[in-house]
Design a protein around this motif. Sequence first.
Motif: not given
Lengths: 255, 179, 352
Positions: A106-107, A110-112, A164, A166-168, A170, C55
């Motif tokens: 996920i992280h 999230n960092r793309n 994933l 949903q993460l702005e 990606t 993280e």
Amino acid sequence: MTVVKGRTKGLTDTRLTYCPGCLHGVAHRIIGESMEELGIIEKTIGIAPVGCSVFAYNFFNCDVIQVPHGRAPAVATGMRRARPDRIVFTYQGDGDLAAIGTAETIHAANRNENITMFFVNNATYGMTGGQMAPTTLPNMKATTAPYGRDIEDTGYPMRLCEILSQLEMTNYIERVSLLSPKDILKAKKAVKKALQYNMEGKGLSFVEMISTCPTNWGMDPLKAREWARESMLPVFPLGVFKDRAADEAKAKEAK
Amino acid sequence: MATIRILCAGFGGQGALLIGKLVAEAGMAEGKHVTWLPSYGPEMRGGTANVMVVVSDKPVGSPIFSKLDVLVALNQPSLDKFAPDTKDGGIIITNSDLCGEPANADKVKLSPVPLTKIAEEIGNVKAANMVGVGALLALTNCVARKSVEDYLSGMMKEKNPALLDTNLLAIEKGAAYVA
Amino acid sequence: MGKKVLMKGNEAVAEAAILAGCRHYFAYPITPQSELIEYMAKKMPLVGGTFLQAESEVAAINMVLGAAACGVRVMTSSSSPGISLKQEGISYIAASRLPAVIVNVSRGGPGLGNIAPMQCDYFQATRGGGHGDYYTPVLSPSTVQEFADMAPLAFEIAERYLTPVLILGDGMLGQMMEPVEFPDSYPPQLDPSSWALGARRTPDDRHIINSLFIDPYVLKEKTEILFEVYDEIKKNEIRYETYNMDSNAKTLVVAHGTAARVAKSAVDALKEEGVEVALIRPITLWPYPYDAVAEAAKGKDKVITIELNMGQMVEDVKLAVCGECPVDFIGKAGGVVFTPEEIVSLIREKIS
């Protein structure tokens, strides 16, 4: 004799160690072919997970590292930051990517991070012998869910593409299947597109491949594919969940 | 001076740690061996913030000590806590605007200085700790006043000359008060 | 050498790492190492380096694994509970024969413990720490200058032997300020192109980094090779300092890091009272200077180990002294640091 179609240079000339009927071989081949067609074999670094595909370092003809269970996205992050001129991809199963490695997945998404993640989902832990995965279907039996997965007790199958997307930040998220030749051709397109986005520096590209595990499901390969089509696809619908780069290009054109 | 052990303490925000830092910086500039060890953690919020400074001609072994040569107490809780640790014959400088007398006043050289009032008089109550620096330097000679002034000038001359002047004045006033 | 600057240990080790060419740093916040991660956050972008707040500690060490596999100088730092989380990755880094530097600004434990300086991670640091048959070289600084000097040294050792190297500081060394000088030049990085990923020299030169050896005979061989490297490290890299050893002392004190600093002051104070005590300070905790400690203990009536814990290094001291004379222990738990006065009276008690 003319060779019309040979083994892709993206894979080594090594016999695969997967079970008969396993679709890892197909997934490997379409990734190998895509690397070859894009001309990036020598500048790609693959990351092998823990799970059945732990031996992927023997098969992909690029540089490969084998890493701790679930940590591939973090390792990929370190690599891509160290070598921004290289193409880095992870190859992970459902236990690796969606259970023990959820935070890393996920992280990194999230960092793309400019990496490609190939996620092979067969709703089970293959290597350790058919235990329950986060993607195991409701009521589906597993060696650690001998009476079938009780969703009241262990939750509903996790849909990673949906989470994933949903993460702005990606970039590209698609779910494909490996269940028929037609599906495989589609999957290949997605794989190639994912690597292309990686080369263009567009950020995270994530391709989930719905697969099977005839051995642990206790089915022959054809039956397994049929079962996956009937049971898995309703829970894990195929399609493009996000294609930010394409959407932006379209928006630009519209202007 | 062979080795001098100084403890500066006050409420967080009173600038006790900065007093210690100026002494350490000046000591280093003079080629002396110095250590600066803050209390850190929960104590930083509320209660007292304190710093232990050692200035020595020899390499400093322990930066921690149980007996102080000099205590600079900016508030009453700090005085209550650390006055008993001050050596007989040691120096205690207090902010007399906020502190009373310690129980061991007769055993130490007590120097009550109205740090807050003097700072107010020169127009910046925040410079109270600098008044304390002036008093500390005048009473102990742990480092030369010029070394501290040079360090401050180096840090602030370009960025904030007005504040530099206030600080230098505060140091002068503090030194004059105890002279 | 450059000009002396007054710096916290946390900042000094970070600055030294950057000066030594480290351009990749991944970590997760934890007290009392916060100044280190914050320094890196500020400085790395200014030198074109990578700073990334991960993280978790688990992710951070795996980012280190990835960067190390690509052959760059990479570092992470944390404090005790975070170092526990990193152990999985450290084991993989060791098994994969990759160079990396890990800093532990250790604190009180077990559990969440507290944020006071303690030496209770000695066992974890010197016995491998994670799963499997391996060690990591461990450097124990006792001054801010030494903390800084150990960053380039750690990279050198890591690259020479292809191993992760641990710098084991503590909250006091991390938080205190002392004058530091940084050298003008640093050892250049050893060429990683024969093993690094992404460094393919010819089409057939495929590099694989792996710690899975499913055939027991292969794993046996790989582990034996690892231990041949450890023998080399033992031969070349053992470091220690002795103090007041030329006196006619009948007592030997063994202490490392912060405890050694305090012990040194106690040795000085006892000398003034006419009591001679010798001191040996291991600088590498693994490999441990067993021979040097044994040599220093020769002819002594008593050896006293001083640690900021309930007794960990004392086991190595006993191994070194091997029954030649009694080995006593002075320790304190909870992150309460001794004062020299306390040590003086405790040593007096032990030798009277």
